[in-house]
Scaffold this active site. Structure first.
Site, PDB file in Angstrom:
ATOM      1  N   HIS A 148      42.688  42.349  -0.685  1.00 35.51           N
ATOM      2  CA  HIS A 148      42.309  41.718  -1.947  1.00 35.51           C
ATOM      3  C   HIS A 148      43.589  41.371  -2.688  1.00 35.51           C
ATOM      4  O   HIS A 148      44.435  42.226  -2.896  1.00 35.51           O
ATOM      5  CB  HIS A 148      41.457  42.697  -2.757  1.00 35.51           C
ATOM      6  CG  HIS A 148      41.116  42.203  -4.131  1.00 35.51           C
ATOM      7  ND1 HIS A 148      40.663  40.913  -4.353  1.00 35.51           N
ATOM      8  CD2 HIS A 148      41.148  42.809  -5.342  1.00 35.51           C
ATOM      9  CE1 HIS A 148      40.445  40.764  -5.651  1.00 35.51           C
ATOM     10  NE2 HIS A 148      40.731  41.892  -6.280  1.00 35.51           N
ATOM     11  N   GLU A 182      48.811  21.515   8.072  1.00 42.12           N
ATOM     12  CA  GLU A 182      49.165  22.257   9.281  1.00 42.12           C
ATOM     13  C   GLU A 182      48.805  23.744   9.191  1.00 42.12           C
ATOM     14  O   GLU A 182      48.379  24.364  10.166  1.00 42.12           O
ATOM     15  CB  GLU A 182      50.677  22.102   9.533  1.00 42.12           C
ATOM     16  CG  GLU A 182      51.211  22.813  10.751  1.00 42.12           C
ATOM     17  CD  GLU A 182      50.741  22.192  12.077  1.00 42.12           C
ATOM     18  OE1 GLU A 182      50.182  21.081  12.068  1.00 42.12           O
ATOM     19  OE2 GLU A 182      50.929  22.854  13.110  1.00 42.12           O
ATOM     20  N   CYS A 185      37.395  48.129  -5.142  1.00 46.72           N
ATOM     21  CA  CYS A 185      37.071  47.100  -4.138  1.00 46.72           C
ATOM     22  C   CYS A 185      36.264  47.656  -2.974  1.00 46.72           C
ATOM     23  O   CYS A 185      35.846  46.876  -2.100  1.00 46.72           O
ATOM     24  CB  CYS A 185      38.351  46.515  -3.532  1.00 46.72           C
ATOM     25  SG  CYS A 185      39.506  45.826  -4.689  1.00 46.72           S
TER      26      CYS A 185
END
Ligand SMILES: [Zn+2]
Length: 217
Positions: free
Chosen positions: A105, A133, A87
């Site tokens: 991630h 909300e 990543c």
């Protein structure tokens, strides 16, 4: 935040603690997922392909936070067989383009299923929701706003997502998340707490999208 000249133990410990927590949420099972935290002159990043709930702090990679064009390792994992996260270039997208203080991630099933509803073929698309909300936990959003989160197509290798993720970020400057079809989600924030809060809210909202569709509403 204080600038330091040597890597600190605390952020590395925090990376391991958050990985354990995310594993418990189902965000990092099967060695997937991960987190990196930028603090002072360093970026602390969980290693790749490892049981995310069992990482030792000494195996957290430390990178140079002043060099964001490419990853510069300051201190590798103590276990030599461990590699840096797949990543890494995706985390760096958020550090470069958004000045993020932390990026995570997740392989959460809710992100995957919400993307599947938004884009059944796995092509690029958008997950949309409003009136909830928990949207208040997202940067700049109120509960009555319509939120649009980009979905990008998955690739065989994680690093190949780098350009399409950067393009999606550029096209959706009002959100701090990019979903990858059939895969998971990247979420970032000003610091690790902000990234975690937003990731939890996104996960709730993606689940709301899935359950709403399941109810036929
Ligand atoms: Zn992944």
């Amino acid at each position: 935040m204080s600038t330091t000249n040597a890597p600190h133990a605390a952020p590395a410990e925090l990376v391991t603690e958050l990985c354990r927590h995310f594993y418990g949420l189902g965000w990092a099972s099967g060695t997937g997922g991960g987190i990196s935290i930028r603090q002072g002159d360093f970026i602390y990043m969980a290693p790749s392909g490892i049981q995310k709930e069992r990482i030792a702090a000494e195996d957290v990679f430390v990178l140079d936070a002043n060099e964001l064009e490419e990853a510069v390792v300051v201190r590798p994992a103590q276990t030599h067989s461990l590699n840096m996260s797949e990543c890494t270039p995706l985390f760096y997208n958020a550090y470069r383009a958004r000045g993020a203080g932390a990026v995570l991630h997740s392989h959460s099933i809710w992100a995957v299923l919400a993307a599947k509803i938004a884009s059944p073929t796995g092509a690029p698309g958008v997950i949309e929701f409003e009136g909830l909300e928990m949207q208040k936990g997202l940067r700049g959003k109120g509960c009555f706003d319509r939120v649009r989160v980009p979905v990008i197509a998955n690739t065989a290798r994680e690093a190949e997502l780098t350009d399409s993720m950067a393009e999606a970020m550029e096209a959706h400057l009002d959100v701090d998340a990019v979903v990858v079809a059939g895969h998971g989600v990247y979420v970032w924030g000003d610091d690790w707490g902000h990234a975690k809060t937003q990731a939890e809210c996104y996960d709730y909202l993606f689940r709301a999208v899935v359950e709403t569709a399941r109810l036929g509403r």
